[in-house]
Design a protein around this motif. Sequence first.
Motif, PDB file in Angstrom:
ATOM      1  N   PRO A  16     -20.970  -6.148  19.766  1.00 58.15           N
ATOM      2  CA  PRO A  16     -20.653  -7.359  19.009  1.00 58.15           C
ATOM      3  C   PRO A  16     -19.364  -8.033  19.469  1.00 58.15           C
ATOM      4  CG  PRO A  16     -20.134  -5.429  17.702  1.00 58.15           C
ATOM      5  CD  PRO A  16     -20.770  -4.936  18.969  1.00 58.15           C
ATOM      6  N   ASP A  17     -18.507  -7.335  20.226  1.00 55.38           N
ATOM      7  CA  ASP A  17     -17.215  -7.878  20.643  1.00 55.38           C
ATOM      8  C   ASP A  17     -16.910  -7.427  22.065  1.00 55.38           C
ATOM      9  OD1 ASP A  17     -14.505  -8.494  21.082  1.00 55.38           O
ATOM     10  OD2 ASP A  17     -13.933  -8.046  19.021  1.00 55.38           O
ATOM     11  N   LEU A  18     -17.206  -8.282  23.041  1.00 54.62           N
ATOM     12  CA  LEU A  18     -17.012  -7.959  24.446  1.00 54.62           C
ATOM     13  C   LEU A  18     -15.552  -7.662  24.764  1.00 54.62           C
ATOM     14  CD1 LEU A  18     -18.770  -9.206  27.476  1.00 54.62           C
ATOM     15  CD2 LEU A  18     -16.337  -9.688  27.426  1.00 54.62           C
ATOM     16  N   ASP A  19     -14.636  -8.474  24.251  1.00 52.50           N
ATOM     17  CA  ASP A  19     -13.220  -8.272  24.557  1.00 52.50           C
ATOM     18  C   ASP A  19     -12.731  -6.907  24.077  1.00 52.50           C
ATOM     19  OD1 ASP A  19     -12.921 -10.757  25.812  1.00 52.50           O
ATOM     20  OD2 ASP A  19     -12.521 -11.749  23.911  1.00 52.50           O
ATOM     21  N   ALA A  20     -13.119  -6.510  22.881  1.00 48.25           N
ATOM     22  CA  ALA A  20     -12.709  -5.200  22.361  1.00 48.25           C
ATOM     23  C   ALA A  20     -13.302  -4.078  23.205  1.00 48.25           C
ATOM     24  CB  ALA A  20     -13.130  -5.056  20.899  1.00 48.25           C
ATOM     25  N   ALA A  21     -14.547  -4.240  23.632  1.00 54.40           N
ATOM     26  CA  ALA A  21     -15.189  -3.216  24.457  1.00 54.40           C
ATOM     27  C   ALA A  21     -14.506  -3.105  25.817  1.00 54.40           C
ATOM     28  CB  ALA A  21     -16.675  -3.522  24.619  1.00 54.40           C
ATOM     29  N   VAL A  22     -14.181  -4.241  26.444  1.00 53.08           N
ATOM     30  CA  VAL A  22     -13.480  -4.216  27.736  1.00 53.08           C
ATOM     31  C   VAL A  22     -12.126  -3.520  27.568  1.00 53.08           C
ATOM     32  CG1 VAL A  22     -12.292  -5.662  29.447  1.00 53.08           C
ATOM     33  CG2 VAL A  22     -14.651  -6.190  28.778  1.00 53.08           C
ATOM     34  N   ASP A  23     -11.401  -3.883  26.522  1.00 53.08           N
ATOM     35  CA  ASP A  23     -10.096  -3.262  26.283  1.00 53.08           C
ATOM     36  C   ASP A  23     -10.236  -1.753  26.123  1.00 53.08           C
ATOM     37  OD1 ASP A  23      -8.860  -5.710  26.453  1.00 53.08           O
ATOM     38  OD2 ASP A  23      -8.644  -5.970  24.280  1.00 53.08           O
ATOM     39  N   HIS A  24     -11.250  -1.311  25.394  1.00 51.13           N
ATOM     40  CA  HIS A  24     -11.455   0.126  25.176  1.00 51.13           C
ATOM     41  C   HIS A  24     -11.752   0.836  26.510  1.00 51.13           C
ATOM     42  CE1 HIS A  24     -12.596   3.802  23.078  1.00 51.13           C
ATOM     43  NE2 HIS A  24     -13.577   3.882  23.966  1.00 51.13           N
ATOM     44  N   TRP A  25     -12.684   0.292  27.271  1.00 47.27           N
ATOM     45  CA  TRP A  25     -13.034   0.920  28.538  1.00 47.27           C
ATOM     46  C   TRP A  25     -11.817   0.980  29.464  1.00 47.27           C
ATOM     47  CZ3 TRP A  25     -17.093   3.612  30.417  1.00 47.27           C
ATOM     48  CH2 TRP A  25     -18.242   3.649  29.640  1.00 47.27           C
ATOM     49  N   ALA A  26     -11.020  -0.067  29.483  1.00 46.43           N
ATOM     50  CA  ALA A  26      -9.871  -0.115  30.394  1.00 46.43           C
ATOM     51  C   ALA A  26      -8.726   0.784  29.933  1.00 46.43           C
ATOM     52  CB  ALA A  26      -9.389  -1.548  30.558  1.00 46.43           C
ATOM     53  N   THR A  27      -8.351   0.687  28.653  1.00 45.99           N
ATOM     54  CA  THR A  27      -7.155   1.415  28.198  1.00 45.99           C
ATOM     55  C   THR A  27      -7.440   2.850  27.797  1.00 45.99           C
ATOM     56  OG1 THR A  27      -7.394   0.585  25.932  1.00 45.99           O
ATOM     57  CG2 THR A  27      -6.024  -0.707  27.429  1.00 45.99           C
ATOM     58  N   VAL A  28      -8.593   3.123  27.207  1.00 43.59           N
ATOM     59  CA  VAL A  28      -8.896   4.480  26.758  1.00 43.59           C
ATOM     60  C   VAL A  28      -9.608   5.282  27.840  1.00 43.59           C
ATOM     61  CG1 VAL A  28     -10.148   5.862  25.041  1.00 43.59           C
ATOM     62  CG2 VAL A  28      -8.976   3.762  24.339  1.00 43.59           C
ATOM     63  N   LEU A  29     -10.594   4.679  28.499  1.00 44.69           N
ATOM     64  CA  LEU A  29     -11.397   5.405  29.478  1.00 44.69           C
ATOM     65  C   LEU A  29     -10.929   5.220  30.917  1.00 44.69           C
ATOM     66  CD1 LEU A  29     -14.838   4.709  27.824  1.00 44.69           C
ATOM     67  CD2 LEU A  29     -13.536   6.833  27.775  1.00 44.69           C
ATOM     68  N   GLY A  30     -10.026   4.264  31.156  1.00 43.77           N
ATOM     69  CA  GLY A  30      -9.475   4.080  32.482  1.00 43.77           C
ATOM     70  C   GLY A  30     -10.431   3.470  33.490  1.00 43.77           C
ATOM     71  N   VAL A  31     -11.357   2.630  33.021  1.00 47.52           N
ATOM     72  CA  VAL A  31     -12.316   1.976  33.903  1.00 47.52           C
ATOM     73  C   VAL A  31     -11.960   0.495  34.002  1.00 47.52           C
ATOM     74  CG1 VAL A  31     -14.750   1.360  34.229  1.00 47.52           C
ATOM     75  CG2 VAL A  31     -14.137   3.626  33.333  1.00 47.52           C
ATOM     76  N   GLY A  32     -11.937  -0.010  35.213  1.00 49.45           N
ATOM     77  CA  GLY A  32     -11.653  -1.418  35.428  1.00 49.45           C
ATOM     78  C   GLY A  32     -11.484  -1.689  36.903  1.00 49.45           C
ATOM     79  N   PRO A  33     -11.177  -2.902  37.255  1.00 44.66           N
ATOM     80  CA  PRO A  33     -11.149  -4.072  36.386  1.00 44.66           C
ATOM     81  C   PRO A  33     -12.560  -4.565  36.097  1.00 44.66           C
ATOM     82  CG  PRO A  33     -10.791  -4.772  38.645  1.00 44.66           C
ATOM     83  CD  PRO A  33     -10.897  -3.258  38.666  1.00 44.66           C
ATOM     84  N   PHE A  34     -12.695  -5.265  34.989  1.00 42.46           N
ATOM     85  CA  PHE A  34     -13.972  -5.858  34.607  1.00 42.46           C
ATOM     86  C   PHE A  34     -14.026  -7.301  35.080  1.00 42.46           C
ATOM     87  CE2 PHE A  34     -14.126  -2.211  31.907  1.00 42.46           C
ATOM     88  CZ  PHE A  34     -15.475  -1.955  31.756  1.00 42.46           C
ATOM     89  N   PHE A  35     -15.103  -7.648  35.760  1.00 43.07           N
ATOM     90  CA  PHE A  35     -15.384  -9.027  36.158  1.00 43.07           C
ATOM     91  C   PHE A  35     -16.149  -9.642  34.988  1.00 43.07           C
ATOM     92  CE2 PHE A  35     -14.458  -6.865  39.983  1.00 43.07           C
ATOM     93  CZ  PHE A  35     -14.001  -7.802  40.891  1.00 43.07           C
ATOM     94  N   VAL A  36     -15.590 -10.676  34.373  1.00 43.90           N
ATOM     95  CA  VAL A  36     -16.124 -11.218  33.124  1.00 43.90           C
ATOM     96  C   VAL A  36     -16.669 -12.630  33.332  1.00 43.90           C
ATOM     97  CG1 VAL A  36     -15.613 -11.777  30.713  1.00 43.90           C
ATOM     98  CG2 VAL A  36     -14.471  -9.823  31.813  1.00 43.90           C
ATOM     99  N   ALA A  37     -17.931 -12.806  32.975  1.00 50.17           N
ATOM    100  CA  ALA A  37     -18.571 -14.133  32.991  1.00 50.17           C
ATOM    101  C   ALA A  37     -18.806 -14.544  31.549  1.00 50.17           C
ATOM    102  CB  ALA A  37     -19.894 -14.085  33.750  1.00 50.17           C
ATOM    103  N   SER A  38     -18.219 -15.665  31.149  1.00 48.16           N
ATOM    104  CA  SER A  38     -18.341 -16.103  29.760  1.00 48.16           C
ATOM    105  C   SER A  38     -19.751 -16.571  29.420  1.00 48.16           C
ATOM    106  CB  SER A  38     -17.326 -17.203  29.447  1.00 48.16           C
ATOM    107  OG  SER A  38     -17.549 -18.311  30.292  1.00 48.16           O
TER     108      SER A  38
END
Length: 175
Positions: A16-38
């Motif tokens: 339901p919230d792409l930004d929150a999911a990206v933040d979680h994957w990046a800061t908690v799981l250490g996965v990134g960077p995410f290429f984001v298409a709006s």
Amino acid sequence: MTARFGEIVQMGYVVPDLDAAVDHWATVLGVGPFFVASKVPYAQVHYRGQSCDAEISVALASHRGMQIEIIQQVAGGTSMFSEFVAKTGGGLHHVCALCEDLEGELAVWSARGVNVEMGGVTTAGVPFAYLDTDPDHQGRVLELVQPSKGLLRFFEKIEAAGASWDGTTARIDLG
């Protein structure tokens, strides 16, 4: 029953919230960077045999060869994405495999009684199909994609970015 699809290259999460999911994957799981298409540009999409106007935002990253895809439906009517979030609150939705002949693969699946739930073509000419393999919404949908050379180059770029990611930039906006 023998598997009829290639190597799984992507795990797709519908949220339901792409930004929150990206933040979680990046800061908690250490996965990134995410290429984001709006907004994913579709030439045509159908859901359960009917034209579909769902608009989605997508974020893609790679972790050691496995793509993480995050999808949020941001507009439009009913789709498999909106139904999944309504029934589950979001989470793992599908795995994706690439194929050289999507129509041929779909014919094999259809002969086994498995049909396309949602599919179409992007404006870049990339055909895709989400198979009706998970009526209980438990993250078992199989997506098949027939990639173009351009899509494969983009996937290589995502993989290279993930392999050298230093953790400082969680997202790269594609527009």
